[in-house]
Design a protein around this motif. Structure first.
Motif, PDB file in Angstrom:
ATOM      1  N   ILE A   1      56.159  -1.887 -49.028  1.00  0.00           N
ATOM      2  CA  ILE A   1      56.601  -2.685 -48.068  1.00  0.00           C
ATOM      3  C   ILE A   1      55.534  -3.001 -47.002  1.00  0.00           C
ATOM      4  CG2 ILE A   1      58.550  -3.047 -46.079  1.00  0.00           C
ATOM      5  CD1 ILE A   1      60.019  -0.934 -47.337  1.00  0.00           C
ATOM      6  N   GLY A   2      55.347  -4.418 -46.849  1.00  0.00           N
ATOM      7  CA  GLY A   2      54.183  -4.704 -45.894  1.00  0.00           C
ATOM      8  C   GLY A   2      52.767  -4.907 -46.767  1.00  0.00           C
ATOM      9  N   VAL A   3      51.796  -4.982 -46.123  1.00  0.00           N
ATOM     10  CA  VAL A   3      50.532  -5.240 -46.595  1.00  0.00           C
ATOM     11  C   VAL A   3      50.097  -4.261 -47.990  1.00  0.00           C
ATOM     12  CG1 VAL A   3      48.013  -5.081 -46.368  1.00  0.00           C
ATOM     13  CG2 VAL A   3      49.472  -5.760 -44.484  1.00  0.00           C
ATOM     14  N   GLY A   4      49.919  -4.716 -49.047  1.00  0.00           N
ATOM     15  CA  GLY A   4      49.642  -4.175 -50.311  1.00  0.00           C
ATOM     16  C   GLY A   4      50.864  -3.888 -50.836  1.00  0.00           C
ATOM     17  N   ALA A   5      52.082  -4.511 -50.578  1.00  0.00           N
ATOM     18  CA  ALA A   5      53.368  -4.184 -51.170  1.00  0.00           C
ATOM     19  C   ALA A   5      53.704  -4.700 -52.699  1.00  0.00           C
ATOM     20  CB  ALA A   5      54.587  -4.662 -50.220  1.00  0.00           C
ATOM     21  N   ALA A   6      52.783  -5.794 -53.202  1.00  0.00           N
ATOM     22  CA  ALA A   6      52.884  -6.096 -54.573  1.00  0.00           C
ATOM     23  C   ALA A   6      52.461  -5.231 -55.489  1.00  0.00           C
ATOM     24  CB  ALA A   6      51.971  -7.424 -54.619  1.00  0.00           C
ATOM     25  N   SER A   7      52.903  -5.122 -56.668  1.00  0.00           N
ATOM     26  CA  SER A   7      52.720  -4.473 -57.582  1.00  0.00           C
ATOM     27  C   SER A   7      51.087  -4.298 -58.111  1.00  0.00           C
ATOM     28  CB  SER A   7      53.509  -4.633 -59.060  1.00  0.00           C
ATOM     29  OG  SER A   7      54.930  -4.455 -58.552  1.00  0.00           O
ATOM     30  N   ASN A   8      50.829  -3.312 -58.556  1.00  0.00           N
ATOM     31  CA  ASN A   8      49.029  -3.384 -58.916  1.00  0.00           C
ATOM     32  C   ASN A   8      48.193  -3.813 -58.106  1.00  0.00           C
ATOM     33  OD1 ASN A   8      50.311  -2.707 -61.534  1.00  0.00           O
ATOM     34  ND2 ASN A   8      50.783  -4.902 -62.104  1.00  0.00           N
ATOM     35  N   THR A   9      48.464  -3.423 -56.757  1.00  0.00           N
ATOM     36  CA  THR A   9      47.549  -3.755 -55.638  1.00  0.00           C
ATOM     37  C   THR A   9      47.122  -2.583 -54.914  1.00  0.00           C
ATOM     38  OG1 THR A   9      48.867  -5.692 -55.575  1.00  0.00           O
ATOM     39  CG2 THR A   9      47.554  -5.233 -53.555  1.00  0.00           C
TER      40      THR A   9
ATOM     41  N   ALA B   1      35.237  -9.452 -35.656  1.00  0.00           N
ATOM     42  CA  ALA B   1      34.037  -8.698 -35.076  1.00  0.00           C
ATOM     43  C   ALA B   1      34.301  -7.338 -34.792  1.00  0.00           C
ATOM     44  CB  ALA B   1      33.154  -9.621 -34.338  1.00  0.00           C
ATOM     45  N   THR B   2      35.389  -7.044 -34.358  1.00  0.00           N
ATOM     46  CA  THR B   2      35.805  -5.814 -33.932  1.00  0.00           C
ATOM     47  C   THR B   2      36.213  -5.019 -35.083  1.00  0.00           C
ATOM     48  OG1 THR B   2      38.193  -6.489 -33.584  1.00  0.00           O
ATOM     49  CG2 THR B   2      36.557  -6.609 -31.757  1.00  0.00           C
ATOM     50  N   LEU B   3      36.378  -5.304 -36.282  1.00  0.00           N
ATOM     51  CA  LEU B   3      36.739  -4.400 -37.348  1.00  0.00           C
ATOM     52  C   LEU B   3      35.475  -3.644 -38.079  1.00  0.00           C
ATOM     53  CD1 LEU B   3      39.105  -6.682 -39.388  1.00  0.00           C
ATOM     54  CD2 LEU B   3      39.874  -5.148 -37.464  1.00  0.00           C
ATOM     55  N   ASN B   4      35.369  -2.336 -37.912  1.00  0.00           N
ATOM     56  CA  ASN B   4      34.477  -1.729 -38.470  1.00  0.00           C
ATOM     57  C   ASN B   4      34.863  -0.396 -39.122  1.00  0.00           C
ATOM     58  OD1 ASN B   4      31.847  -0.551 -39.176  1.00  0.00           O
ATOM     59  ND2 ASN B   4      31.088  -0.765 -37.343  1.00  0.00           N
ATOM     60  N   TYR B   5      35.550  -0.426 -40.172  1.00  0.00           N
ATOM     61  CA  TYR B   5      36.293   0.624 -40.759  1.00  0.00           C
ATOM     62  C   TYR B   5      35.780   1.225 -41.793  1.00  0.00           C
ATOM     63  CZ  TYR B   5      40.328  -1.786 -38.804  1.00  0.00           C
ATOM     64  OH  TYR B   5      41.144  -2.523 -37.816  1.00  0.00           O
ATOM     65  N   ASP B   6      35.624   2.461 -42.054  1.00  0.00           N
ATOM     66  CA  ASP B   6      34.699   3.441 -43.021  1.00  0.00           C
ATOM     67  C   ASP B   6      35.855   4.023 -44.126  1.00  0.00           C
ATOM     68  OD1 ASP B   6      32.076   3.349 -42.423  1.00  0.00           O
ATOM     69  OD2 ASP B   6      32.564   4.408 -40.341  1.00  0.00           O
ATOM     70  N   ASP B   7      37.070   4.350 -43.887  1.00  0.00           N
ATOM     71  CA  ASP B   7      37.921   4.745 -44.866  1.00  0.00           C
ATOM     72  C   ASP B   7      39.375   4.244 -44.224  1.00  0.00           C
ATOM     73  OD1 ASP B   7      38.843   5.512 -47.162  1.00  0.00           O
ATOM     74  OD2 ASP B   7      37.779   7.529 -46.971  1.00  0.00           O
ATOM     75  N   ILE B   8      40.342   4.513 -45.209  1.00  0.00           N
ATOM     76  CA  ILE B   8      41.629   4.126 -45.099  1.00  0.00           C
ATOM     77  C   ILE B   8      42.683   4.981 -45.889  1.00  0.00           C
ATOM     78  CG2 ILE B   8      41.667   2.433 -46.767  1.00  0.00           C
ATOM     79  CD1 ILE B   8      43.338   0.523 -45.149  1.00  0.00           C
ATOM     80  N   ALA B   9      43.898   5.359 -45.305  1.00  0.00           N
ATOM     81  CA  ALA B   9      44.818   6.351 -45.966  1.00  0.00           C
ATOM     82  C   ALA B   9      46.171   5.683 -45.722  1.00  0.00           C
ATOM     83  CB  ALA B   9      44.667   7.741 -45.659  1.00  0.00           C
ATOM     84  N   PHE B  10      46.980   5.578 -46.626  1.00  0.00           N
ATOM     85  CA  PHE B  10      48.701   5.016 -46.193  1.00  0.00           C
ATOM     86  C   PHE B  10      49.243   6.323 -45.880  1.00  0.00           C
ATOM     87  CE2 PHE B  10      52.889   4.516 -47.864  1.00  0.00           C
ATOM     88  CZ  PHE B  10      53.207   3.477 -46.897  1.00  0.00           C
ATOM     89  N   VAL B  11      49.928   6.054 -44.750  1.00  0.00           N
ATOM     90  CA  VAL B  11      50.857   7.235 -44.083  1.00  0.00           C
ATOM     91  C   VAL B  11      52.283   6.749 -44.031  1.00  0.00           C
ATOM     92  CG1 VAL B  11      51.275   8.768 -41.950  1.00  0.00           C
ATOM     93  CG2 VAL B  11      48.838   8.018 -42.828  1.00  0.00           C
ATOM     94  N   PRO B  12      53.149   7.105 -44.817  1.00  0.00           N
ATOM     95  CA  PRO B  12      54.478   6.762 -44.973  1.00  0.00           C
ATOM     96  C   PRO B  12      55.331   7.356 -43.585  1.00  0.00           C
ATOM     97  CG  PRO B  12      54.197   8.578 -46.317  1.00  0.00           C
ATOM     98  CD  PRO B  12      52.955   8.093 -46.092  1.00  0.00           C
ATOM     99  N   GLY B  13      56.158   6.654 -43.140  1.00  0.00           N
ATOM    100  CA  GLY B  13      56.924   6.861 -41.931  1.00  0.00           C
ATOM    101  C   GLY B  13      58.235   7.429 -42.372  1.00  0.00           C
ATOM    102  N   ALA B  14      58.941   7.793 -41.362  1.00  0.00           N
ATOM    103  CA  ALA B  14      60.395   8.360 -41.470  1.00  0.00           C
ATOM    104  C   ALA B  14      61.310   7.460 -41.871  1.00  0.00           C
ATOM    105  CB  ALA B  14      60.662   9.545 -40.203  1.00  0.00           C
ATOM    106  N   ALA B  15      61.143   6.178 -41.457  1.00  0.00           N
ATOM    107  CA  ALA B  15      62.211   5.049 -41.531  1.00  0.00           C
ATOM    108  C   ALA B  15      62.468   4.610 -42.926  1.00  0.00           C
ATOM    109  CB  ALA B  15      61.906   3.855 -40.545  1.00  0.00           C
ATOM    110  N   ALA B  16      63.531   4.622 -43.782  1.00  0.00           N
ATOM    111  CA  ALA B  16      63.528   4.161 -44.888  1.00  0.00           C
ATOM    112  C   ALA B  16      63.384   2.633 -45.265  1.00  0.00           C
ATOM    113  CB  ALA B  16      64.913   4.289 -45.221  1.00  0.00           C
ATOM    114  N   ASP B  17      63.512   1.676 -43.944  1.00  0.00           N
ATOM    115  CA  ASP B  17      63.126   0.348 -44.203  1.00  0.00           C
ATOM    116  C   ASP B  17      61.655   0.069 -44.012  1.00  0.00           C
ATOM    117  OD1 ASP B  17      62.463   0.996 -41.520  1.00  0.00           O
ATOM    118  OD2 ASP B  17      63.623  -0.559 -40.837  1.00  0.00           O
ATOM    119  N   GLY B  18      60.733   1.227 -43.810  1.00  0.00           N
ATOM    120  CA  GLY B  18      59.388   1.015 -43.950  1.00  0.00           C
ATOM    121  C   GLY B  18      58.678   0.604 -42.716  1.00  0.00           C
ATOM    122  N   SER B  19      59.457   0.565 -41.557  1.00  0.00           N
ATOM    123  CA  SER B  19      59.136   0.055 -40.255  1.00  0.00           C
ATOM    124  C   SER B  19      58.129   0.928 -39.665  1.00  0.00           C
ATOM    125  CB  SER B  19      60.260  -0.169 -39.348  1.00  0.00           C
ATOM    126  OG  SER B  19      61.001   0.901 -39.020  1.00  0.00           O
ATOM    127  N   LEU B  20      58.033   2.210 -39.906  1.00  0.00           N
ATOM    128  CA  LEU B  20      57.159   3.064 -39.141  1.00  0.00           C
ATOM    129  C   LEU B  20      55.807   3.651 -40.171  1.00  0.00           C
ATOM    130  CD1 LEU B  20      59.850   5.833 -37.674  1.00  0.00           C
ATOM    131  CD2 LEU B  20      58.567   3.690 -36.686  1.00  0.00           C
TER     132      LEU B  20
END
Length: 336
Positions: free
Chosen positions: A128-136, A169-188
């Motif tokens: 659900i959300g960014v990267g929700a498509a299969s094989n992504t 210009a403000t984006l300067n990211y070094d790594d990323i991890a998905f953190v699932p939330g408690a809400a079943a609808d993916g809102s968290l």
């Protein structure tokens, strides 16, 4: 959890060459990491792409981003120090003793197409959300043109041009991890990112629905923190018995010559639970983390010019009597 379409996995892994497979450097025993003992194998992977037929020709394999997904270890990085020739390598089953499959990645910004060798990659397992498509995958990186553009983008597992690019210009990211939330609808659901700012390095949460900062639970990190991994409570308890909660692992590169690399274990709100020291004899520039929940293996990618390694820690079974001895990785509770 969304699943990788078998045909897509086969399409990428079919590209695997047979030359220059990862070299096993040694299998030392390592004692007392976060309260447990581990079997450890170290693989030299710098030349693992040399047998590929990518265009332009593949460069060295320097792990910058890693993720375990559906039975394979995916490794991303740049083929040159100028951040050119971005690629993604896939080791089926995490078999670092064999040459990986590989695919070229590019990002298109306006009229410019450039190599994309993500500093970090993750999987939106909720779908659900960014990267929700299969094989992504969801990746973060800079690209060589336009200069100094940082991007958050989705990327197909089988390569090609990435999509849903967010720049700034403000984006300067070094790594990323998905953190699932408690809400079943993916809102968290959130993405955690290591972000470099003018005020230092911090952990920032992005809403999975939008990819934009949530404004909550940001906390400061050390300047050399590079790798990021989310672990649910059941896996965190294997690494550090009694943890009892979801955690974030952060890998830190050596800050100066002769210094140690480190692993930090944080609560999701930023409380430091434990520090593990990775001696310079084993690590040079720890930058990427991945975890195999079936095989109970922690992968640490070491980006070190032409001699890059991936080290595999096999986590002992719960309650197993530790008979491993020897120095190599010393745990401490050193707080900053």
């Amino acid at each position: 959890m969304k699943m990788l379409v078998p045909a897509a996995a086969a399409a990428l892994l079919a590209f695997a060459g047979s030359a220059n497979a990862g070299t096993l450097l040694g299998v030392p025993t390592v004692n007392n990491v976060f309260g447990s003992s581990y079997s450890v194998a170290i693989y030299r992977v710098a030349g693992d792409l040399s047998g590929q037929t990518l265009s332009p020709a593949a460069g060295r394999l320097e792990p910058e981003g890693m993720v375990w997904y559906n039975g394979a270890l995916y490794v991303t990085g740049d083929g040159t120090t100028a951040e050119a020739n971005g690629y993604m390598a896939a080791y089926a089953g995490g078999a670092l003793g064999s040459a990986p499959a590989a695919t070229r990645l590019t990002a298109t910004l306006g009229a410019t197409t450039a190599a994309y060798g993500p500093e970090g990659i993750t999987i939106n397992t909720r779908g659900i959300g960014v990267g929700a498509a299969s094989n992504t995958f969801v990746g973060i990186d800079s690209v060589i043109a336009p200069v100094s553009t940082r991007i958050l983008a989705t990327m197909p597992i089988t390569g090609g041009t990435v999509g849903n690019v967010q720049t700034g210009a403000t984006l300067n990211y070094d790594d990323i991890a998905f953190v699932p939330g408690a809400a079943a609808d993916g809102s968290l659901d959130r993405f955690a990112v290591i972000e470099s700012t003018s005020n230092g390095v911090r952990l920032t949460y992005l809403a999975a629905a939008t990819g934009l900062p949530t404004g909550a639970n940001q906390f400061n990190l050390d300047a050399q923190d590079k790798g990021l991994l989310f672990l649910p409570a059941v896996e965190a308890d294997l690494l550090r018995p009694g943890t009892g909660q979801d955690v974030l692992l952060v890998a830190q590169s050596a800050q100066f010559a002769g210094d140690d690399n480190r692993l930090f274990m944080y609560t999701l709100a930023g409380s430091l639970l434990e520090t593990a020291v990775l001696p310079a004899s084993l690590f040079s520039n720890a930058e990427a983390l991945a975890y195999d929940p079936i095989g109970k293996r922690l992968f640490i990618g070491d980006e070190n010019s032409g001699s890059s390694n991936i080290t595999v820690f096999t986590v002992p079974a719960p309650g197993a009597l530790s008979l491993l001895v020897g120095a190599g990785l010393l745990a401490s509770r050193r707080r900053r």
